[in-house]
Design an enzyme around this catalytic site. Structure first.
Site, PDB file in Angstrom:
ATOM      1  CB  VAL A   1       4.517   1.045   4.507  1.00  0.00           C
ATOM      2  CG1 VAL A   1       4.471   2.527   4.122  1.00  0.00           C
ATOM      3  CG2 VAL A   1       3.578   0.764   5.675  1.00  0.00           C
ATOM      4  CE  LYS A   2       4.742   0.080  -5.054  1.00  0.00           C
ATOM      5  NZ  LYS A   2       3.709  -0.260  -6.072  1.00  0.00           N
ATOM      6  CB  VAL A   3       8.594   4.157   1.338  1.00  0.00           C
ATOM      7  CG1 VAL A   3       9.241   5.505   1.585  1.00  0.00           C
ATOM      8  CG2 VAL A   3       7.751   3.726   2.540  1.00  0.00           C
TER       9      VAL A   3
ATOM     10  CB  ALA B   1      -0.911  -0.007   1.229  1.00  0.00           C
TER      11      ALA B   1
END
Length: 218
Positions: free
Chosen positions: A86-88, A60
């Site tokens: 968590v996509k950063v 996400a």
């Protein structure tokens, strides 16, 4: 090598799961918009719906680009389901945020990666996954698969635990080449995965078998 599907379309995710080869899902704001999903509450509900379908990890993506915004958004996303990653983005504050998330036990996917140097930074920060965009690298006449191979060699030499998640995969050949080049995971549209099934000799052979069976059995 694991297969992730790169989509926010629930029907495609269900089809991939039913196919028996789905290991996870990646999404991004563009894919959400493509499905007409907008607004914080709707996006939250959609992520939860995806996580109810998929047993594996679901990436996400944050939309903030400043350190505190990435932290706040990422910590919130991580509460939605235990399989959320968590996509950063690969930016200065993104690397700082990945280091923070690592210290807190929050898993991350470092995205928009286009060089081996960026891959080293992400691994040093403790990213769970690294997403090199091989198709976009090819678009600028560089070699996306060579990038995967370089990163795989560096990670093996250095003992980095970050998994290489080949992204921007556009066809079945990309999947095969990514596997040969050392990718741990590919993420792609369902059509690319289904493309692995296709070969003209398979279709010709099956047609002959069926024809011979029909002839032998009247």
């Amino acid at each position: 090598m694991k297969f992730f599907i790169d989509t926010a379309n629930l029907d495609q995710i269900k089809e991939a799961k039913d196919f028996g080869i789905l290991d996870g899902v990646t999404t991004n704001p563009s894919l959400m918009a493509k499905e007409g999903i907008s607004g914080a509450k709707n996006i939250e509900s959609h992520y939860k719906a995806i996580c109810e379908i998929v047993d594996g990890d679901v990436s996400a993506e944050v939309i903030s680009t400043d350190y505190q915004g990435i932290i706040d958004e990422g910590e919130y996303l991580a509460t939605l389901a235990p399989n959320i990653v968590v996509k950063v983005p690969m930016i200065k504050d993104g690397i700082k945020a990945i280091s923070y998330f690592t210290s807190k036990g929050i898993r991350t996917n470092c995205t928009l990666v286009f060089s081996s140097g960026q891959a080293i930074l992400a691994a040093k920060a403790g990213a769970t996954y690294l997403s090199p965009f091989i198709g976009r690298v090819d678009d600028i006449t560089w070699d996306g698969m060579a990038l995967i191979a370089d990163i795989a060699e560096i990670y093996a030499i250095q003992g980095y635990e970050t998994e290489i998640l080949a992204a921007s995969v556009r066809n079945a050949k990309h999947i095969v080449d990514a596997a040969r080049s050392g990718a741990d995971i590919v993420t792609c549209p369902l059509s690319s995965i289904l493309g692995l099934l296709k070969h003209p000799l398979t279709e010709i052979g099956l047609a002959k078998f069926l024809a011979d069976h029909a002839k032998a059995n009247g």
